[in-house]
Design a protein around this motif. Structure first.
Motif, PDB file in Angstrom:
ATOM      1  N   GLY A  62       0.870  -1.457  -0.017  1.00  0.00           N
ATOM      2  CA  GLY A  62      -0.223   0.115  -0.133  1.00  0.00           C
ATOM      3  C   GLY A  62       0.150   1.093  -0.238  1.00  0.00           C
ATOM      4  N   ALA A  63       0.314   2.930  -0.089  1.00  0.00           N
ATOM      5  CA  ALA A  63       0.327   3.570  -0.533  1.00  0.00           C
ATOM      6  C   ALA A  63       0.106   4.358   0.997  1.00  0.00           C
ATOM      7  CB  ALA A  63      -0.105   4.354  -1.553  1.00  0.00           C
ATOM      8  N   SER A  64       1.602   4.205   1.743  1.00  0.00           N
ATOM      9  CA  SER A  64       1.234   4.707   3.226  1.00  0.00           C
ATOM     10  C   SER A  64       2.899   4.469   3.848  1.00  0.00           C
ATOM     11  CB  SER A  64       0.220   4.234   4.321  1.00  0.00           C
ATOM     12  OG  SER A  64       0.324   4.084   5.379  1.00  0.00           O
ATOM     13  N   TRP A  65       3.151   4.887   4.396  1.00  0.00           N
ATOM     14  CA  TRP A  65       4.532   4.995   5.656  1.00  0.00           C
ATOM     15  C   TRP A  65       3.846   3.380   6.336  1.00  0.00           C
ATOM     16  CZ3 TRP A  65       9.418   6.506   4.688  1.00  0.00           C
ATOM     17  CH2 TRP A  65       9.249   7.537   3.629  1.00  0.00           C
ATOM     18  N   LYS A  66       3.688   3.118   7.003  1.00  0.00           N
ATOM     19  CA  LYS A  66       2.613   1.895   7.682  1.00  0.00           C
ATOM     20  C   LYS A  66       3.005   0.763   7.111  1.00  0.00           C
ATOM     21  CE  LYS A  66      -1.877   0.492   7.124  1.00  0.00           C
ATOM     22  NZ  LYS A  66      -3.258   0.039   7.625  1.00  0.00           N
ATOM     23  N   TYR A  67       2.818   0.614   5.940  1.00  0.00           N
ATOM     24  CA  TYR A  67       3.340  -0.587   5.074  1.00  0.00           C
ATOM     25  C   TYR A  67       5.038  -0.195   4.974  1.00  0.00           C
ATOM     26  CZ  TYR A  67      -1.891  -0.618   4.191  1.00  0.00           C
ATOM     27  OH  TYR A  67      -2.618  -0.660   4.558  1.00  0.00           O
ATOM     28  N   ILE A  68       5.219   1.141   4.784  1.00  0.00           N
ATOM     29  CA  ILE A  68       7.121   0.924   4.343  1.00  0.00           C
ATOM     30  C   ILE A  68       7.886   0.406   5.672  1.00  0.00           C
ATOM     31  CG2 ILE A  68       9.070   1.731   3.877  1.00  0.00           C
ATOM     32  CD1 ILE A  68       7.171   3.579   2.488  1.00  0.00           C
ATOM     33  N   VAL A  69       6.679   0.389   6.573  1.00  0.00           N
ATOM     34  CA  VAL A  69       7.187   0.551   8.719  1.00  0.00           C
ATOM     35  C   VAL A  69       7.104  -1.075   8.393  1.00  0.00           C
ATOM     36  CG1 VAL A  69       7.339   0.511  10.764  1.00  0.00           C
ATOM     37  CG2 VAL A  69       7.230   3.340   8.755  1.00  0.00           C
ATOM     38  N   TYR A  70       6.197  -1.621   8.121  1.00  0.00           N
ATOM     39  CA  TYR A  70       5.264  -2.762   8.048  1.00  0.00           C
ATOM     40  C   TYR A  70       6.772  -4.016   7.582  1.00  0.00           C
ATOM     41  CZ  TYR A  70       2.882  -7.316   6.235  1.00  0.00           C
ATOM     42  OH  TYR A  70       2.529  -8.484   6.924  1.00  0.00           O
ATOM     43  N   GLY A  71       7.119  -3.821   6.960  1.00  0.00           N
ATOM     44  CA  GLY A  71       8.187  -4.065   5.743  1.00  0.00           C
ATOM     45  C   GLY A  71       9.108  -4.373   6.934  1.00  0.00           C
ATOM     46  N   LEU A  72       9.739  -3.425   7.156  1.00  0.00           N
ATOM     47  CA  LEU A  72      11.894  -2.593   7.445  1.00  0.00           C
ATOM     48  C   LEU A  72      11.257  -3.451   9.053  1.00  0.00           C
ATOM     49  CD1 LEU A  72      12.125   0.481   6.040  1.00  0.00           C
ATOM     50  CD2 LEU A  72      12.603  -2.086   5.303  1.00  0.00           C
ATOM     51  N   TYR A  73      10.286  -3.754   9.513  1.00  0.00           N
ATOM     52  CA  TYR A  73       9.844  -4.448  10.976  1.00  0.00           C
ATOM     53  C   TYR A  73      10.957  -5.761  10.692  1.00  0.00           C
ATOM     54  CZ  TYR A  73       7.065  -7.010  14.484  1.00  0.00           C
ATOM     55  OH  TYR A  73       7.155  -7.606  15.448  1.00  0.00           O
ATOM     56  N   TYR A  74      10.430  -6.616   9.831  1.00  0.00           N
ATOM     57  CA  TYR A  74      10.844  -7.635   9.852  1.00  0.00           C
ATOM     58  C   TYR A  74      12.402  -7.514   9.184  1.00  0.00           C
ATOM     59  CZ  TYR A  74       6.355  -9.577  10.338  1.00  0.00           C
ATOM     60  OH  TYR A  74       4.370 -10.034  10.693  1.00  0.00           O
TER      61      TYR A  74
END
Length: 520
Positions: free
Chosen positions: A360-372
């Motif tokens: 998705g086009a949102s920082w939360k999804y980027i953080v979701y990926g970088l969390y892992y």
């Protein structure tokens, strides 16, 4: 048109009947017609983007084919010192074709899906820098399945470029591959060499595959309507409010189970429909909640996305000139585990960044990926420490207690990822995480589910995990089921069917057709 809507089921039924009535050489036309009907009904004029993707990869693939054949024909007549320069020239030609086709497909996806995200962030940067430029933030209606068929188009072009197979001269085969209607909503992300021939061949009726398909569809409907949509009745209000303590933790846990039941249920329906037409599609899930590490979890969860990112992001970056230079430098100056950590960190960053951003086009999804990404990198960096602790305490992976500990640890880490994924924003995710460690609320029956609902939900989850456990033990459930008496088989089918009708969450005022992963 949802996977579980009546019009969709009627389309599947009509297509299946016509498919086996048609002559074998024309059966692919029935599938193509079903694809067109489905897509026009679901996206109407937006089908133009799908057609553009189909034509671009078809023409681009043939253009690369032509260059490869020209190179093979010409290189034989060249002198040894001319061959190297000629190969380099032809490689640049193929690269140019590949770049143009990828730019068309990725460009359309980025413009339609990410324009608003980039515009909004540029406006924020301009405001910080006191630059008086404001870009209009637009939000477009996305063509159905664009995130999925774009990845499939990319894999086709890259595989042709790499010489894995020749581009197909049959436009119908390429069109069928990119537009097969069951997988348009949620995947799986198929490969051309795995799927296209099956769709184009005109398969004979196979009673075993047909029955397996019906079983999968029924089981997928159970997971979606009885488990996932019932869990949503609790999850949605809790994530929309300011709840804490066990209430919030339970919402995170139930959301994790909800998205698994829904997404894996959707994949069961899709694969089941494929079997009705004699088509085998790749599994997207392999009992992920039995994983003993996050790396293993992601090998079992959304497998087709994971293998796509490995083949077309990880390997592409790993073999790039910049990364090869980095490898040489690291091997020269760094030894041991830290050197291996550095070598993995660079390409894996892009894998997990794109994993998040694809959603998705949102920082939360980027953080979701970088969390892992951060968790996996910490695991790799601290691997010698963990090994020493295990040796000191005599912890062996074969021991049931230690295995159970690893599974529970992995599940808790996944809960953290799902909290980020489900929350409305990063701030909401942080606030909810902090509230979990308070004791604000304990009345779990005050948020959409009755005691009876919880009983049905627990029963459904227990059944789902029993079946997952049997699969984990490599039990062939279809073969086992067919060995039972006719009375028992029909009894089980009747119980599942009646459960969907009686306990399924659907009806007036409730849109059971909204799939979570349909948004991506």
């Amino acid at each position: 048109m949802s996977l579980i809507s009546l019009p969709f089921m009627l389309l599947v039924t009509a297509s299946c009947v016509l498919y086996y009535l048609a002559p074998k050489q024309w059966r692919w036309c029935i599938l193509l017609l079903a694809n067109v009907i489905f897509y026009v009904a679901a996206s109407q004029a937006l089908i133009i983007f799908l057609i553009g993707s189909i034509l671009s990869v078809y023409i681009g693939g043939l253009a690369i084919n032509k260059q490869i054949k020209l190179q093979k024909a010409t290189i034989k007549s060249l002198e040894k010192d001319q061959k190297k320069a000629y190969k380099a020239m032809m490689k640049k030609r193929k690269q140019l074709i590949l770049i143009v086709v990828l730019a068309i497909n990725i460009g359309i996806l980025c413009y339609l899906k990410y324009y608003g995200f980039f515009a909004g962030n540029l406006n924020a940067i301009n405001a910080l820098l006191h630059v008086n430029v404001n870009i209009a933030v637009k939000k477009f209606v996305l063509p159905l399945g664009i995130s999925y068929y774009t990845l499939m188009a990319i894999s086709y072009m890259v595989d042709v470029y790499r010489g894995k197979y020749e581009a197909s001269p049959q436009l119908g085969k390429v069109a069928l591959y990119l537009s097969f209607f069951p997988q348009m909503t949620e995947g799986p992300i198929s490969r051309f060499d795995q799927l296209a021939d099956q769709l184009y061949a005109g398969n004979e009726f196979d009673i075993i595959k047909f029955k397996s398909g019906l079983y999968l569809i029924l089981w997928g409907l159970f997971k979606k309507l009885v488990i996932a949509d019932r869990a949503a009745l609790y999850v949605n209000p809790v994530f929309s409010g300011m709840h804490g303590g066990f209430t919030a933790f339970l919402a995170v846990a139930l959301y994790t189970l909800q998205i698994y039941a829904e997404f894996s249920g959707a994949m069961d329906i899709v694969r089941g429909i494929g079997y009705l037409f004699g088509v085998h599609m790749e599994k997207n899930f392999e009992q992920p909640f039995f994983s003993k590490s996050i790396a293993e979890f992601w090998r079992r969860w959304h497998r087709t996305l994971g293998t796509w990112l490995k083949d077309y992001v990880f390997y592409s970056i790993s073999l790039s000139k910049m990364n090869m230079n980095l490898n040489r430098s690291v091997k020269k100056h760094m030894k041991g585990n830290f050197g291996r950590f550095i070598l993995s960190a660079f390409p894996l960053f892009f894998v997990w960044f794109f994993n998040g951003f694809w959603h998705g086009a949102s920082w939360k999804y980027i953080v979701y990926g970088l969390y892992y990404y951060l968790i996996m990198m910490m695991g790799l960096l601290l691997a010698p420490v963990f090994t020493k602790i295990k040796d000191t305490w005599h912890l062996h992976e074969q021991r049931k207690g230690y295995r159970l500990f690893c599974i529970l640890r992995t599940v808790l880490i996944v809960f953290g990822g799902m909290l980020i994924f489900r929350a409305h924003s990063l701030d909401d995710a942080l606030q909810m995480l902090l509230r979990i460690f308070t004791m604000q609320e304990t009345d779990i029956l005050a948020h959409g589910l009755t005691l009876v609902d919880f009983g049905i939900l627990i029963w459904g989850l227990v059944l789902m995990f029993i079946i997952a456990g049997l699969k984990e033990r490599r039990v062939n459930l279809f073969a086992l089921f067919d060995q039972k008496s006719l009375l028992l088989r029909y009894g089980i089918i009747l119980i599942i069917g009646v459960s969907i009708i009686v306990f399924g969450i659907y009806g007036h005022g409730y849109q059971a057709s909204d799939f979570i992963y349909g948004e991506f």
